[in-house]
Design a protein around this motif. Structure first.
Motif, PDB file in Angstrom:
ATOM      1  N   ASP A 219      83.233  -7.052  27.335  1.00  9.04           N
ATOM      2  CA  ASP A 219      82.742  -5.977  26.469  1.00  9.04           C
ATOM      3  C   ASP A 219      83.647  -5.734  25.265  1.00  9.04           C
ATOM      4  N   GLU A 220      84.932  -6.084  25.417  1.00 11.92           N
ATOM      5  CA  GLU A 220      85.849  -5.973  24.284  1.00 11.92           C
ATOM      6  C   GLU A 220      85.449  -6.980  23.192  1.00 11.92           C
ATOM      7  N   GLY A 221      85.144  -8.186  23.625  1.00 11.74           N
ATOM      8  CA  GLY A 221      84.694  -9.207  22.679  1.00 11.74           C
ATOM      9  C   GLY A 221      83.371  -8.817  22.028  1.00 11.74           C
ATOM     10  N   VAL A 222      82.475  -8.235  22.833  1.00  8.20           N
ATOM     11  CA  VAL A 222      81.182  -7.780  22.306  1.00  8.20           C
ATOM     12  C   VAL A 222      81.411  -6.743  21.206  1.00  8.20           C
ATOM     13  N   ALA A 223      82.338  -5.815  21.469  1.00  4.64           N
ATOM     14  CA  ALA A 223      82.610  -4.770  20.481  1.00  4.64           C
ATOM     15  C   ALA A 223      83.105  -5.385  19.174  1.00  4.64           C
ATOM     16  N   GLU A 224      83.917  -6.446  19.281  1.00  2.00           N
ATOM     17  CA  GLU A 224      84.412  -7.088  18.046  1.00  2.00           C
ATOM     18  C   GLU A 224      83.277  -7.741  17.260  1.00  2.00           C
ATOM     19  N   VAL A 225      82.367  -8.383  17.971  1.00  3.78           N
ATOM     20  CA  VAL A 225      81.229  -9.008  17.284  1.00  3.78           C
ATOM     21  C   VAL A 225      80.369  -7.933  16.619  1.00  3.78           C
ATOM     22  N   ARG A 226      80.180  -6.838  17.319  1.00  2.00           N
ATOM     23  CA  ARG A 226      79.379  -5.752  16.718  1.00  2.00           C
ATOM     24  C   ARG A 226      80.071  -5.210  15.461  1.00  2.00           C
ATOM     25  N   ALA A 234      75.187 -10.028  16.750  1.00  2.00           N
ATOM     26  CA  ALA A 234      74.857 -11.296  16.090  1.00  2.00           C
ATOM     27  C   ALA A 234      73.355 -11.547  16.143  1.00  2.00           C
ATOM     28  N   HIS A 235      72.843 -12.301  15.159  1.00  4.04           N
ATOM     29  CA  HIS A 235      71.441 -12.721  15.213  1.00  4.04           C
ATOM     30  C   HIS A 235      71.231 -13.710  16.360  1.00  4.04           C
ATOM     31  N   SER A 236      72.236 -14.569  16.554  1.00  7.24           N
ATOM     32  CA  SER A 236      72.107 -15.693  17.473  1.00  7.24           C
ATOM     33  C   SER A 236      73.388 -15.807  18.284  1.00  7.24           C
ATOM     34  N   VAL A 237      73.248 -16.029  19.579  1.00 13.58           N
ATOM     35  CA  VAL A 237      74.440 -16.247  20.399  1.00 13.58           C
ATOM     36  C   VAL A 237      74.219 -17.472  21.275  1.00 13.58           C
ATOM     37  N   GLU A 245      79.683 -13.190  33.766  1.00 19.73           N
ATOM     38  CA  GLU A 245      80.367 -12.509  32.665  1.00 19.73           C
ATOM     39  C   GLU A 245      79.952 -13.087  31.306  1.00 19.73           C
ATOM     40  N   SER A 246      79.877 -14.414  31.244  1.00 23.05           N
ATOM     41  CA  SER A 246      79.566 -15.032  29.945  1.00 23.05           C
ATOM     42  C   SER A 246      78.120 -14.763  29.542  1.00 23.05           C
ATOM     43  N   MET A 247      77.203 -14.732  30.533  1.00 24.16           N
ATOM     44  CA  MET A 247      75.803 -14.446  30.201  1.00 24.16           C
ATOM     45  C   MET A 247      75.662 -13.014  29.689  1.00 24.16           C
ATOM     46  N   LEU A 248      76.308 -12.069  30.357  1.00 22.14           N
ATOM     47  CA  LEU A 248      76.193 -10.677  29.898  1.00 22.14           C
ATOM     48  C   LEU A 248      76.876 -10.505  28.544  1.00 22.14           C
ATOM     49  N   GLN A 249      77.997 -11.215  28.360  1.00 22.86           N
ATOM     50  CA  GLN A 249      78.680 -11.156  27.060  1.00 22.86           C
ATOM     51  C   GLN A 249      77.743 -11.662  25.955  1.00 22.86           C
ATOM     52  N   ALA A 250      77.038 -12.736  26.252  1.00 27.45           N
ATOM     53  CA  ALA A 250      76.119 -13.308  25.258  1.00 27.45           C
ATOM     54  C   ALA A 250      74.972 -12.336  24.958  1.00 27.45           C
ATOM     55  N   ILE A 251      74.371 -11.784  25.998  1.00 28.75           N
ATOM     56  CA  ILE A 251      73.231 -10.877  25.793  1.00 28.75           C
ATOM     57  C   ILE A 251      73.681  -9.635  25.025  1.00 28.75           C
ATOM     58  N   ARG A 252      74.835  -9.108  25.397  1.00 32.02           N
ATOM     59  CA  ARG A 252      75.301  -7.871  24.769  1.00 32.02           C
ATOM     60  C   ARG A 252      75.786  -8.075  23.338  1.00 32.02           C
ATOM     61  N   ALA A 253      76.180  -9.281  22.997  1.00 28.33           N
ATOM     62  CA  ALA A 253      76.644  -9.547  21.632  1.00 28.33           C
ATOM     63  C   ALA A 253      75.485  -9.812  20.676  1.00 28.33           C
ATOM     64  N   GLU A 275      68.624  -4.031  32.017  1.00 30.99           N
ATOM     65  CA  GLU A 275      69.444  -4.293  30.839  1.00 30.99           C
ATOM     66  C   GLU A 275      68.795  -5.326  29.925  1.00 30.99           C
ATOM     67  N   LEU A 276      68.251  -6.375  30.547  1.00 36.57           N
ATOM     68  CA  LEU A 276      67.596  -7.404  29.748  1.00 36.57           C
ATOM     69  C   LEU A 276      66.408  -6.797  28.996  1.00 36.57           C
ATOM     70  N   PHE A 277      65.615  -5.988  29.695  1.00 32.67           N
ATOM     71  CA  PHE A 277      64.442  -5.334  29.096  1.00 32.67           C
ATOM     72  C   PHE A 277      64.852  -4.502  27.887  1.00 32.67           C
ATOM     73  N   SER A 278      65.874  -3.673  28.072  1.00 27.09           N
ATOM     74  CA  SER A 278      66.204  -2.762  26.979  1.00 27.09           C
ATOM     75  C   SER A 278      66.947  -3.471  25.850  1.00 27.09           C
ATOM     76  N   SER A 279      67.477  -4.670  26.122  1.00 26.25           N
ATOM     77  CA  SER A 279      68.206  -5.389  25.064  1.00 26.25           C
ATOM     78  C   SER A 279      67.280  -5.889  23.956  1.00 26.25           C
ATOM     79  N   GLY A 280      66.059  -6.241  24.328  1.00 28.20           N
ATOM     80  CA  GLY A 280      65.117  -6.755  23.330  1.00 28.20           C
ATOM     81  C   GLY A 280      65.476  -8.114  22.748  1.00 28.20           C
ATOM     82  N   VAL A 281      66.315  -8.894  23.462  1.00 32.76           N
ATOM     83  CA  VAL A 281      66.689 -10.213  22.934  1.00 32.76           C
ATOM     84  C   VAL A 281      65.696 -11.278  23.400  1.00 32.76           C
ATOM     85  N   HIS A 282      65.738 -12.417  22.731  1.00 32.21           N
ATOM     86  CA  HIS A 282      65.054 -13.617  23.201  1.00 32.21           C
ATOM     87  C   HIS A 282      66.069 -14.429  24.008  1.00 32.21           C
TER      88      HIS A 282
END
Lengths: 340, 340
Positions: A219-226, A234-237, A245-253, A275-282
């Motif tokens: 989540d620290e890395g996610v915050a930096e990307v945000r 990011a548009h794309s991860v 951990e890496s999958m959640l990091q990717a979705i959250r970034a 979480e996946l539902f509310s993220s709205g990512v592909h």
């Protein structure tokens, strides 16, 4: 012939094995110019995947065709060829849609045992792509990378819809992640953020086109990307690890409506639906249909427009395969190339 | 004014509530022409979601603008408007990318309490879309459907990349699933397979363009879809339920490289990483950015090219909202329209 066999976690040996032969009329036998050790080979090497008796190792390969079966029509002896880790007919509806790893006649893990002098390739016409000429020797590592790690990183970048105007973040600094950086940049991404805590990998990421390096993770890395993206993500991860951990990091970034391209082989991953539902990512990924990209990647490599062979930072004779595994396991090497 | 309040599972009452007023300069207050009960209202009604004290209900609405705040510039009193369940500014980068439910200034669940005579709509300029003229009364149910269930089914069909030449399967025969059938067909799908075990819903699915009906579910239903598609699975699958079983059914019914559009609000869903990885599908969904589609949907409805109002098979005066909930809970009605 000589070939690599994994006996137990940490126990890799190079020993005499039967010469591969044409078994089906659609087979080819190739003499390997080079092979290598894959990040996914480390799962059983580390005992995270079970080792079911002695297993011939290796699924990345380039080489020269020695012999073809009676029904092989386009691949000919003497051609220099690149293949990938799933044999596919390249003619079925799924292949034609670009998903050769899901070919209705696919042969997963074919060939096994490509860390060897020779290999049998099923469905040769569909699986192998010949280079225009016999490539110069210094192009061999790049072509070998195309066989798996480049093709996989490329697919991840395409699945993540990397492109002009996009910010792409890359989770994972192994060979696939690093080549995901190269692919994202080559596909036109404006900004490429590499997650890495290792100086050598950061340097290669920058060489491949990373514009930013983030050394934190989770989540620290996610915050930096945000923070780098005006709070949006990011548009794309690209996800090139395969853990929870890496999958959640990717979705959250990833911003809402953005795209995650995941190619790390999933190990004990369970995605929370809410979480996946509310993220709205592909979300798109899986075993990369490397075959889809081989013609284009071979052209780029032979034209020296990309140099993915840079991921090989250790080259050993085949007989020293055990040291090649050790070096990758201990993170002394990003990727080991083996010369038969 | 009169408005609906949920006190506890099964206990819905219509009672006097304070009249909504302009609170922010970007608000509008509308007089509702119609409102309705949503499948998602049944989660707390059934006690599956907790009821946190008396809750005003309803988030689907059409009506006439009564009053606007001082900063509202495009929406005017007297206009007939359609909105949706998330207020959004429709100008931020995320809105412009078509993800208004993730607007950086979004107000989720705004309005609450639209099963009432009046409602306050935040961010009126971004949230509301006016119809060209005051619509004929028989168009009101269709416009009301656009506010949520049609917009959601439409998003699911777009997320599943329904289109010409495609076979689309639809998991869920509630209003959203049925309107997913309509959307898929309207987007050009060649074949639309509806999963349904209820004769009335099957009939409406066929009216909306379903070419096939499958009455089994789970892996049995998946096997039927595979049989209908030469063993490959559907190109596109719409998921409109939100349970573990329905999500796995949707993923398993999709061919490798195909697309799952999921809009059922996730409840206790956990997706196994290995299965998702090896499936090779695309996954996209979440709370539908209905606002993206409203202008197009309003045009289609006002031109009488689609009739999504057909999902309302029970119409009651607002004061009988409790019976409207009961009828949907007991599956006697697909969807209840309430007239204030």
């Amino acid at each position: 012939m000589r070939g690599t066999v994994l006996y137990a976690p940490g126990d890799v040996r190079v020993e005499d094995r039967p010469d591969p032969r044409i078994e089906q009329p659609t087979d080819a036998v190739i003499r390997l110019a080079a092979s290598c050790v894959c990040g996914s080979d480390l799962w059983p090497y580390r005992g995270i995947e079970p080792v079911d008796g002695p297993s011939p190792m290796g699924h990345e390969y380039v080489g020269v065709v020695e012999e073809v079966g009676s029904e092989v029509t386009t691949i000919r002896p003497g051609q220099f060829v690149v293949g990938s880790f799933f044999a596919s007919d390249n003619t079925c509806e799924i292949c034609r849609a670009g998903y050769q790893t899901h070919c209705v006649n696919r042969q997963p893990g074919a060939p096994t045992g490509a860390q060897a002098e020779y290999a049998r390739i099923p469905l040769a016409d569909g699986t192998l792509v010949a280079t225009p000429d016999t490539p110069a020797d210094d192009l061999v590592p790049g072509l070998l990378a195309a066989s798996d790690v480049l093709g996989t990183g490329w697919f991840a970048a395409v699945a993540a819809e990397a492109g002009p105007g996009r910010t792409v973040a890359v989770v994972g600094d192994g060979a696939v992640g690093l080549l995901g950086v190269l692919a994202a940049r080559r596909l036109g991404a404006e900004r490429v953020v590499a997650f890495s805590r290792h100086a050598d990998r950061q340097a290669l990421a920058r060489e491949f086109g990373a514009t930013d390096v983030v050394t934190t993770r989770g989540d620290e890395g996610v915050a930096e990307v945000r923070e780098l993206t005006g709070g949006l993500g990011a548009h794309s991860v690209i996800e090139a690890v395969g853990t929870q951990e890496s999958m959640l990091q990717a979705i959250r970034a990833t911003r809402a409506g953005g795209h995650v391209g995941y190619v790390g082989v999933s190990h004990d991953v369970s995605l929370p639906g809410e979480e996946l539902f509310s993220s709205g990512v592909h979300l798109h990924g899986g075993p990369a249909p490397v075959r889809r990209f081989l013609p284009e990647l071979i052209d780029l490599i032979c034209a020296r427009q990309i140099d993915p062979g840079r991921v090989f930072d250790l080259e050993l004779p085949l007989d020293q395969a055990a040291e090649g595994y050790r070096a990758m396991d201990e993170r002394r090497a990003i990727k080991t190339l083996l010369r038969p």
